[in-house]
Enzyme design. Structure first.
Site, PDB file in Angstrom:
ATOM      1  N   HIS A 286     126.223 -75.009  43.530  1.00  0.00           N
ATOM      2  CA  HIS A 286     125.462 -75.416  44.707  1.00  0.00           C
ATOM      3  C   HIS A 286     126.416 -76.105  45.685  1.00  0.00           C
ATOM      4  CE1 HIS A 286     121.445 -74.399  43.381  1.00  0.00           C
ATOM      5  NE2 HIS A 286     121.696 -74.940  42.195  1.00  0.00           N
TER       6      HIS A 286
ATOM      7  N   TYR B 237     131.118 -75.599  49.396  1.00  0.00           N
ATOM      8  CA  TYR B 237     130.954 -75.443  47.951  1.00  0.00           C
ATOM      9  C   TYR B 237     132.258 -75.805  47.234  1.00  0.00           C
ATOM     10  CZ  TYR B 237     126.986 -72.479  49.370  1.00  0.00           C
ATOM     11  OH  TYR B 237     125.841 -71.990  49.939  1.00  0.00           O
TER      12      TYR B 237
ATOM     13  N   LYS C 107     122.439 -83.080  49.297  1.00  0.00           N
ATOM     14  CA  LYS C 107     123.817 -82.922  49.755  1.00  0.00           C
ATOM     15  C   LYS C 107     124.226 -84.161  50.547  1.00  0.00           C
ATOM     16  CE  LYS C 107     123.275 -77.930  50.279  1.00  0.00           C
ATOM     17  NZ  LYS C 107     121.996 -77.955  49.549  1.00  0.00           N
TER      18      LYS C 107
END
Length: 303
Positions: A246, A238, A278
């Site tokens: 997020h 993070y 991601k």
């Protein structure tokens, strides 16, 4: 031999069954806000003991978090089972007597409160308030100033006092000192001393050393880390506190910068990272130079 001379005001991490627990709420806040480590809460909440969405103390730290805190001299390790002192028979009898005396005092206060003569009944108070409201409304319609005595404190009805009357119960305040707990003889200021005492084992393999090195490397860049098993990696990375951000990366730890990966593994990492919004971070640890190399994998067109 455990050393306490350099422990200072370090955080206390209590080790039991090779797991690290933090029980002090102030220590938990310090770990989160000052040292940027999150841990995982595992205790139930007193009034919501059946749910598992929001948990409370103790906080369990990942092994990498423990190593980081101890090596940076932020915390010490405590052999928690040995810190508990077995009380003598005399001490048990004394504590039992104190408990009985406290119960007797509370029962006496309850009995005294029950003997207090009751004041005006609830029904009488209700009727009196209704009469006062009617008189005030009538005076307002007539254009007259309402009698201030109607609202004076001297006319206020007495709150009923019977068996539910208030009374004082003395509850001892929590303390950091307990007669049955003494950690001064089982406190360790380094990972090596804790290993020698047999209360801590991490890191003991190349992969564990690699995980500690990668964790430290990301932490030193200002990142927050959490467990990444749900997203196909070792960590979730993070850019700030996970309560506000997020994760930007799911990270996998490799034992060497030249660690071999099959094409299928690379594709899997890239696709999984893309599906969860991601990038997947491949972190290669060099055990000789103690350096970390990073390679991010993204599916084409991501973002």
């Amino acid at each position: 031999m455990a050393s306490t001379s350099t422990s200072g005001n370090r955080l206390h991490i209590r080790i039991a069954n090779n797991k690290a627990y933090v029980w002090d709420v102030e220590d938990i806040a310090t770990i989160r806000t000052k040292h940027r480590l999150c841990g995982v809460f595992t205790g139930t909440l007193p009034h919501l003991s059946q749910q598992n969405l929001f948990l409370g103390v103790p906080m369990v730290l990942m092994p990498e978090e423990v190593v980081l805190l101890v090596e940076n001299e932020f915390a010490v390790l405590i052999d928690d089972p040995k810190a508990h002192i077995e009380p003598s028979v005399a001490e048990l009898q004394r504590w039992n007597l104190q408990d009985k005396e406290s119960s007797q005092r509370q029962l006496a206060q309850l009995a005294a409160a029950a003997k207090i003569s009751p004041g005006m009944s609830v029904e009488a108070v209700k009727k009196r308030k209704e009469r006062e409201l009617k008189r005030a409304a009538g005076a307002k319609l007539a254009g007259a100033v309402p009698d201030s005595s109607l609202f004076s404190t001297s006319e206020t009805a007495v709150v009923p006092q019977a068996a539910d009357a208030q009374y004082t119960v003395l509850i001892p305040a929590s303390s950091t000192f307990f007669e049955w707990y003494n950690d001064s003889a089982c406190l360790f200021t380094s990972i090596d001393s804790a290993k020698a005492a047999g209360i801590w084992e991490y890191p003991s393999t190349l992969h564990e050393r690699a995980k500690c090195g990668v964790f430290r490397g990301l932490w030193e860049q200002g990142m927050y880390m959490g467990g990444g098993i749900k997203f196909g990696g070792d960590y979730l990375v993070y850019p700030g506190d996970p309560l506000r951000y997020h994760a930007h990366f799911s990270a996998s730890v490799l034992e060497s910068p030249t660690f071999s990966l099959t094409p299928m593994e690379i594709v899997a990492h890239g696709r999984l990272g893309t599906v969860t919004k991601k990038s997947h971070l491949l972190c290669g640890w060099d055990d000789e130079t103690k350096d970390v190399s990073y390679l991010s994998v993204e599916w084409a067109g991501f973002g």
